[in-house]
Write a protein that holds these residues in place. Structure first.
Motif, PDB file in Angstrom:
ATOM      1  N   ILE A 181       0.839  -1.201   0.000  1.00  0.00           N
ATOM      2  CA  ILE A 181       0.000   0.000   0.000  1.00  0.00           C
ATOM      3  C   ILE A 181       0.872   1.248   0.000  1.00  0.00           C
ATOM      4  O   ILE A 181       0.618   2.208  -0.727  1.00  0.00           O
ATOM      5  CB  ILE A 181      -0.941   0.000   1.224  1.00  0.00           C
ATOM      6  N   ALA A 182       1.944   1.215   0.799  1.00  0.00           N
ATOM      7  CA  ALA A 182       2.841   2.371   0.879  1.00  0.00           C
ATOM      8  C   ALA A 182       3.511   2.639  -0.476  1.00  0.00           C
ATOM      9  O   ALA A 182       3.596   3.791  -0.920  1.00  0.00           O
ATOM     10  CB  ALA A 182       3.893   2.133   1.956  1.00  0.00           C
ATOM     11  N   ARG A 183       3.989   1.587  -1.140  1.00  0.00           N
ATOM     12  CA  ARG A 183       4.632   1.758  -2.454  1.00  0.00           C
ATOM     13  C   ARG A 183       3.624   2.280  -3.471  1.00  0.00           C
ATOM     14  O   ARG A 183       3.963   3.080  -4.350  1.00  0.00           O
ATOM     15  CB  ARG A 183       5.226   0.438  -2.929  1.00  0.00           C
ATOM     16  N   ARG A 184       2.391   1.822  -3.378  1.00  0.00           N
ATOM     17  CA  ARG A 184       1.355   2.258  -4.311  1.00  0.00           C
ATOM     18  C   ARG A 184       1.156   3.771  -4.254  1.00  0.00           C
ATOM     19  O   ARG A 184       0.901   4.415  -5.272  1.00  0.00           O
ATOM     20  CB  ARG A 184       0.031   1.553  -3.974  1.00  0.00           C
ATOM     21  N   TYR A 185       1.310   4.330  -3.060  1.00  0.00           N
ATOM     22  CA  TYR A 185       1.079   5.767  -2.903  1.00  0.00           C
ATOM     23  C   TYR A 185       2.360   6.554  -2.686  1.00  0.00           C
ATOM     24  O   TYR A 185       2.324   7.745  -2.377  1.00  0.00           O
ATOM     25  CB  TYR A 185       0.096   6.011  -1.755  1.00  0.00           C
ATOM     26  N   GLY A 186       3.489   5.887  -2.868  1.00  0.00           N
ATOM     27  CA  GLY A 186       4.761   6.586  -2.858  1.00  0.00           C
ATOM     28  C   GLY A 186       5.164   7.162  -1.517  1.00  0.00           C
ATOM     29  O   GLY A 186       5.798   8.216  -1.454  1.00  0.00           O
ATOM     30  N   ILE A 187       4.804   6.462  -0.429  1.00  0.00           N
ATOM     31  CA  ILE A 187       5.203   6.924   0.904  1.00  0.00           C
ATOM     32  C   ILE A 187       5.790   5.754   1.686  1.00  0.00           C
ATOM     33  O   ILE A 187       5.607   4.595   1.320  1.00  0.00           O
ATOM     34  CB  ILE A 187       4.020   7.527   1.696  1.00  0.00           C
ATOM     35  N   ASN A 188       6.481   6.073   2.767  1.00  0.00           N
ATOM     36  CA  ASN A 188       7.045   5.041   3.624  1.00  0.00           C
ATOM     37  C   ASN A 188       5.933   4.382   4.434  1.00  0.00           C
ATOM     38  O   ASN A 188       5.028   5.052   4.923  1.00  0.00           O
ATOM     39  CB  ASN A 188       8.078   5.677   4.566  1.00  0.00           C
ATOM     40  N   TYR A 189       6.011   3.060   4.585  1.00  0.00           N
ATOM     41  CA  TYR A 189       4.940   2.346   5.284  1.00  0.00           C
ATOM     42  C   TYR A 189       4.838   2.773   6.749  1.00  0.00           C
ATOM     43  O   TYR A 189       3.757   2.679   7.360  1.00  0.00           O
ATOM     44  CB  TYR A 189       5.138   0.829   5.174  1.00  0.00           C
ATOM     45  N   HIS A 190       5.929   3.287   7.313  1.00  0.00           N
ATOM     46  CA  HIS A 190       5.889   3.752   8.704  1.00  0.00           C
ATOM     47  C   HIS A 190       4.916   4.922   8.879  1.00  0.00           C
ATOM     48  O   HIS A 190       4.308   5.082   9.939  1.00  0.00           O
ATOM     49  CB  HIS A 190       7.286   4.177   9.168  1.00  0.00           C
ATOM     50  N   ILE A 191       4.779   5.722   7.816  1.00  0.00           N
ATOM     51  CA  ILE A 191       3.862   6.870   7.880  1.00  0.00           C
ATOM     52  C   ILE A 191       2.421   6.367   8.031  1.00  0.00           C
ATOM     53  O   ILE A 191       1.657   6.864   8.863  1.00  0.00           O
ATOM     54  CB  ILE A 191       4.000   7.745   6.620  1.00  0.00           C
ATOM     55  N   ILE A 192       2.068   5.374   7.237  1.00  0.00           N
ATOM     56  CA  ILE A 192       0.715   4.800   7.339  1.00  0.00           C
ATOM     57  C   ILE A 192       0.519   4.167   8.710  1.00  0.00           C
ATOM     58  O   ILE A 192      -0.531   4.326   9.350  1.00  0.00           O
ATOM     59  CB  ILE A 192       0.484   3.751   6.230  1.00  0.00           C
ATOM     60  N   LYS A 193       1.530   3.446   9.165  1.00  0.00           N
ATOM     61  CA  LYS A 193       1.446   2.785  10.461  1.00  0.00           C
ATOM     62  C   LYS A 193       1.252   3.792  11.588  1.00  0.00           C
ATOM     63  O   LYS A 193       0.410   3.607  12.476  1.00  0.00           O
ATOM     64  CB  LYS A 193       2.720   1.959  10.697  1.00  0.00           C
ATOM     65  N   ASP A 194       1.993   4.886  11.539  1.00  0.00           N
ATOM     66  CA  ASP A 194       1.906   5.901  12.593  1.00  0.00           C
ATOM     67  C   ASP A 194       0.566   6.629  12.566  1.00  0.00           C
ATOM     68  O   ASP A 194      -0.044   6.869  13.615  1.00  0.00           O
ATOM     69  CB  ASP A 194       3.052   6.912  12.461  1.00  0.00           C
ATOM     70  N   TYR A 195       0.109   7.006  11.367  1.00  0.00           N
ATOM     71  CA  TYR A 195      -1.141   7.751  11.264  1.00  0.00           C
ATOM     72  C   TYR A 195      -2.327   6.936  11.760  1.00  0.00           C
ATOM     73  O   TYR A 195      -3.322   7.491  12.249  1.00  0.00           O
ATOM     74  CB  TYR A 195      -1.397   8.177   9.818  1.00  0.00           C
ATOM     75  N   ASN A 196      -2.238   5.611  11.624  1.00  0.00           N
ATOM     76  CA  ASN A 196      -3.358   4.751  12.018  1.00  0.00           C
ATOM     77  C   ASN A 196      -3.152   4.076  13.371  1.00  0.00           C
ATOM     78  O   ASN A 196      -3.934   3.215  13.764  1.00  0.00           O
ATOM     79  CB  ASN A 196      -3.602   3.698  10.928  1.00  0.00           C
ATOM     80  N   HIS A 197      -2.063   4.466  14.060  1.00  0.00           N
ATOM     81  CA  HIS A 197      -1.764   3.948  15.402  1.00  0.00           C
ATOM     82  C   HIS A 197      -1.761   2.414  15.423  1.00  0.00           C
ATOM     83  O   HIS A 197      -2.311   1.786  16.327  1.00  0.00           O
ATOM     84  CB  HIS A 197      -2.790   4.466  16.415  1.00  0.00           C
ATOM     85  N   LEU A 198      -1.149   1.821  14.386  1.00  0.00           N
ATOM     86  CA  LEU A 198      -1.087   0.367  14.288  1.00  0.00           C
ATOM     87  C   LEU A 198       0.042  -0.163  15.158  1.00  0.00           C
ATOM     88  O   LEU A 198       1.159   0.354  15.136  1.00  0.00           O
ATOM     89  CB  LEU A 198      -0.856  -0.056  12.838  1.00  0.00           C
ATOM     90  N   LYS A 199      -0.239  -1.211  15.907  1.00  0.00           N
ATOM     91  CA  LYS A 199       0.772  -1.814  16.777  1.00  0.00           C
ATOM     92  C   LYS A 199       1.635  -2.828  16.031  1.00  0.00           C
ATOM     93  O   LYS A 199       2.712  -3.195  16.498  1.00  0.00           O
ATOM     94  CB  LYS A 199       0.099  -2.474  17.976  1.00  0.00           C
ATOM     95  N   SER A 200       1.130  -3.305  14.903  1.00  0.00           N
ATOM     96  CA  SER A 200       1.892  -4.265  14.098  1.00  0.00           C
ATOM     97  C   SER A 200       1.609  -3.996  12.621  1.00  0.00           C
ATOM     98  O   SER A 200       0.815  -3.109  12.281  1.00  0.00           O
ATOM     99  CB  SER A 200       1.498  -5.703  14.456  1.00  0.00           C
ATOM    100  N   LYS A 201       2.247  -4.784  11.753  1.00  0.00           N
ATOM    101  CA  LYS A 201       2.043  -4.612  10.315  1.00  0.00           C
ATOM    102  C   LYS A 201       0.901  -5.468   9.781  1.00  0.00           C
ATOM    103  O   LYS A 201       0.605  -5.444   8.589  1.00  0.00           O
ATOM    104  CB  LYS A 201       3.345  -4.947   9.568  1.00  0.00           C
ATOM    105  N   TRP A 202       0.237  -6.231  10.672  1.00  0.00           N
ATOM    106  CA  TRP A 202      -0.844  -7.107  10.232  1.00  0.00           C
ATOM    107  C   TRP A 202      -2.095  -6.297   9.916  1.00  0.00           C
ATOM    108  O   TRP A 202      -2.472  -5.404  10.657  1.00  0.00           O
ATOM    109  CB  TRP A 202      -1.165  -8.153  11.295  1.00  0.00           C
ATOM    110  N   LEU A 203      -2.745  -6.641   8.798  1.00  0.00           N
ATOM    111  CA  LEU A 203      -3.947  -5.931   8.363  1.00  0.00           C
ATOM    112  C   LEU A 203      -5.125  -6.898   8.236  1.00  0.00           C
ATOM    113  O   LEU A 203      -4.943  -8.107   8.059  1.00  0.00           O
ATOM    114  CB  LEU A 203      -3.706  -5.257   7.006  1.00  0.00           C
ATOM    115  N   ARG A 204      -6.338  -6.355   8.319  1.00  0.00           N
ATOM    116  CA  ARG A 204      -7.561  -7.135   8.136  1.00  0.00           C
ATOM    117  C   ARG A 204      -8.242  -6.728   6.831  1.00  0.00           C
ATOM    118  O   ARG A 204      -8.206  -5.548   6.455  1.00  0.00           O
ATOM    119  CB  ARG A 204      -8.558  -6.905   9.281  1.00  0.00           C
TER     120      ARG A 204
END
Length: 404
Positions: A319-342
């Motif tokens: 998802i991060a590559r699709r939108y040209g951003i670092n995956y940590h940014i998505i993780k931080d904005y969504n307060h995710l505790k892990s990289k697992w998604l539903r």
């Protein structure tokens, strides 16, 4: 709906005197007439019995509801007054929600006017990933006016429109058929029970609330003189911002907290406006309008946002590559505790306004290699350079979006 019923009679021990004064008697007759109700309704035993139940309810609560409603009520009153429906319908909203835009019922009715999803959509309110316009005080009021006019066209009398608003068209039609009459006194018969109890109390409740809220005697006797002029001034302003704008950026520009500005915009599900094309109108405190015009600079607000629903096979990295951003940014904005998604999980995607650099294609380059070199998605490169495909040539110059 118990909370709504408890607000029903909400008034004071001294209201016996209030109800019998000449001015208030005339006010009540005027309200009844606007609802197509005969003045003999003032002799209704249940309406009169409300006076005996006053001491069971808290006057302070009623006055607090009036005070808290003053953020939007002046504008709502104007909308209703200009619409041609009875002015006292303002207190239908008070009866439904205590003027609380975030009011929610077990039956899934939401907002000031307690719209069900299907009815809301039928009368033009949007309910989607980004907004629930049943909570928008202005748009929901306009929809409620349309709905009440629609009900009036069906039943021909305003008191029937009010009852239908509460119990539904079908329930009222059945009640009229059983009673063989649409006369209010007949329909409100407590022994025959043609209507649900709450619906039988509905008109009485609205008339009582309207009478008290507009009684200077009542307000003054309860040391709430400040409410007499509370609705005379403009309390909020409407301003336009671009798609995906962060509420936090707007709040910072006018010296408000994010929580405060969100309270003015309860229709927004997230801390940003919808990413749809064009401008979006948000509400601010009226006294902050000048600060917004002076301090808010949309060019300095680089971030825009939207919501992405996770699909099968997705990962934070993809998802991060699709939108040209670092995956940590998505993780931080969504307060995710892990990289697992539903699957179907909603993720806030912050897109940062890019600056551009130029790159000249060399021998051995592919668009994939350029994408990896600058950490920019291939699709982003294709779009930024108006290319139809991923084919590149030696010596060709590419614009490379750089995220700031």
């Amino acid at each position: 709906m118990l909370r709504i019923i408890l607000v029903l009679v909400l008034l004071i021990q001294s209201s016996d005197a209030f109800l019998v004064t000449q001015n208030n008697f005339q006010e009540q007759v005027k309200v009844l007439k606007s609802f197509d109700i005969d003045s003999t309704f003032l002799k209704d035993k249940t309406f009169i019995s409300m006076k005996d139940k006053m001491n069971r309810y808290r006057t302070k609560h009623f006055l607090k509801v009036l005070e808290e409603g003053n953020r939007f009520v002046p504008y709502l009153r104007k909308l209703i007054n200009d619409s041609g429906i009875p002015k006292a319908f303002l207190y239908l909203a008070m009866a439904e929600s205590n003027f609380a835009p975030n009011a929610y019922s077990k039956a899934k009715a939401v907002g000031l006017w307690q719209f069900m999803p299907a009815t809301a959509k039928h009368f033009g309110l949007k309910i989607n990933t980004y907004v629930d316009e049943r909570k928008d005080p202005i748009k929901s009021t306009k929809a409620a006016i349309k709905y009440l006019k629609y009900l009036h066209n069906i039943f021909g009398k305003w008191y029937l429109a009010a009852i239908a608003y509460n119990c539904g068209e079908g329930t009222l039609l059945k009640a009229i058929k059983r009673a063989k009459s649409d006369n209010l006194n007949v329909l409100l018969n407590d022994r025959k029970r043609y209507l649900p109890r709450e619906s039988r109390l509905y008109i009485r409740k609205i008339v009582m609330m309207e009478s008290l809220a507009n009684s200077a005697d009542f307000i003054i006797e309860n040391n709430s003189d400040y409410l007499l002029n509370g609705g005379s001034a403009e309390t909020f302003a409407k301003v336009e911002v671009k798609q995906g704008t962060s509420l936090g950026a707007v709040a910072a520009s006018i010296g408000l907290s994010l929580k405060e500005i969100r309270s003015y915009n309860p229709q927004l599900r997230y801390d940003f406006v919808p990413p749809a094309k064009g401008k979006y109108t948000i509400y601010l405190p009226y006294n902050k309008q000048a600060d917004f015009k002076q301090n808010y600079n949309p060019k300095k607000s680089n971030n825009r946002f939207f919501v992405y629903r996770v699909k099968k096979g997705d990962s934070l990295h993809k998802i991060a590559r699709r939108y040209g951003i670092n995956y940590h940014i998505i993780k931080d904005y969504n307060h995710l505790k892990s990289k697992w998604l539903r699957i179907k999980q909603a993720l806030i995607i912050p897109i940062v306004k890019p600056s551009m650099i130029s790159y000249t294609i060399r021998k051995g380059d592919t668009l994939g290699k350029v994408s990896h070199k600058f950490n920019v998605a291939i699709n982003t490169l294709i779009q930024a350079n108006n290319k139809r495909n991923s084919i590149i040539r030696v010596g060709e110059k590419l614009v490379i979006p750089q995220m700031q």
